[in-house]
Scaffold this motif. Structure first.
Motif, mmCIF file in Angstrom:
data_model
loop_
_atom_site.group_PDB
_atom_site.id
_atom_site.type_symbol
_atom_site.label_atom_id
_atom_site.label_comp_id
_atom_site.label_asym_id
_atom_site.label_seq_id
_atom_site.Cartn_x
_atom_site.Cartn_y
_atom_site.Cartn_z
ATOM 1 N N ASN A 182 24.062 56.785 40.922
ATOM 2 C CA ASN A 182 24.484 57.727 41.963
ATOM 3 C C ASN A 182 24.811 57.017 43.267
ATOM 4 N N LEU A 183 24.003 56.004 43.617
ATOM 5 C CA LEU A 183 24.272 55.250 44.843
ATOM 6 C C LEU A 183 25.585 54.483 44.720
ATOM 7 N N GLU A 184 25.836 53.900 43.544
ATOM 8 C CA GLU A 184 27.099 53.185 43.341
ATOM 9 C C GLU A 184 28.284 54.136 43.415
ATOM 10 N N GLU A 185 28.110 55.347 42.859
ATOM 11 C CA GLU A 185 29.178 56.345 42.927
ATOM 12 C C GLU A 185 29.449 56.753 44.372
ATOM 13 N N LYS A 186 28.374 56.911 45.143
ATOM 14 C CA LYS A 186 28.544 57.251 46.567
ATOM 15 C C LYS A 186 29.259 56.135 47.320
ATOM 16 N N GLU A 189 32.892 56.297 46.477
ATOM 17 C CA GLU A 189 33.513 57.417 47.197
ATOM 18 C C GLU A 189 33.720 57.077 48.671
ATOM 19 N N GLU A 190 32.698 56.425 49.266
ATOM 20 C CA GLU A 190 32.794 56.044 50.672
ATOM 21 C C GLU A 190 33.895 55.000 50.881
ATOM 22 N N PHE A 191 33.994 54.055 49.932
ATOM 23 C CA PHE A 191 35.040 53.033 50.017
ATOM 24 C C PHE A 191 36.428 53.665 49.908
ATOM 25 N N SER A 192 36.583 54.607 48.970
ATOM 26 C CA SER A 192 37.875 55.294 48.807
ATOM 27 C C SER A 192 38.207 56.105 50.045
#
Length: 206
Positions: A182-186, A189-192
């Protein structure tokens, strides 16, 4: 996941710490179980040898007692003159937290409780044999009680090790994996989102 947890870095640190403790606990339980099993196996060999010896000594003692009864008549009055044994004491030693008894028989000065005039050698043989039985019974009681205590402790250690290995460790491994994903997904998302903002700013400048 069975247990709802928020995917935060703080929870990740806590989950990793708990997982490390569970693994350490399992290693300690496994080591304790192996030590207790080794201790119990040594005592079981000793108990097996003692049972064989005590059976032979009992046979010898009862055979001598039977001969004494035949030659002297029923010797119940002589038997009543034998004093009750009260020199037994029990202390304990600890093996991985398990109290193992140590039974000691302290004998007083040996005094034959019957006269020699109206008795014979068969009674003497029975008296000596039953004295041996008493000594061996004390040792056997110590060994068998120790085996029982060790077996109980081994079962407890086995249950705890199984709970850690099959329930807690997989649960926290899954929890750590869930939080990391979940942290990696966040982060993705933040990078995008930052890329989109940057592109928007560049277009606006043009």
């Amino acid at each position: 996941m069975a247990e709802q947890v928020f995917p935060t870095k703080g929870n990740l640190i806590k989950a990793r710490k708990t997982l490390a403790l569970c693994r350490l606990g399992y290693d300690l339980m496994d080591r304790k179980r192996n030590i207790l099993i080794r201790e119990m196996m040594q005592l079981m060999d000793k108990a097996k040898s003692l049972r064989g010896s005590i059976e032979d000594t009992y046979k010898e003692a009862y055979a001598a007692l039977q001969d004494a009864n035949i030659t002297l008549g029923v010797i119940d009055k002589i038997a009543q003159s034998v004093p009750v044994e009260n020199g037994i004491s029990v202390t304990y030693r600890s093996v991985m937290g398990v109290d193992i008894p140590s039974v000691t028989l302290t004998r007083k000065k040996t005094i034959v409780p019957y006269g020699f005039y109206a008795t014979n050698s068969q009674l003497d043989k029975a008296y000596v044999s039953f004295s041996k039985v008493k000594d061996m019974t004390v040792v056997l009681a110590e060994v068998e009680n120790s085996i029982y205590r060790l077996a109980t402790a081994i079962k407890k250690a086995q249950r705890r090790a199984n709970a850690l290995q099959n329930i807690l460790i997989p649960r926290y491994e899954e929890m750590v994996k869930y939080i990391i994903e979940n942290l990696e997904e966040k982060e993705r998302e933040e990078f995008s989102r930052l890329k989109v903002i940057k592109s928007y700013k560049i277009r606006n400048k043009k």
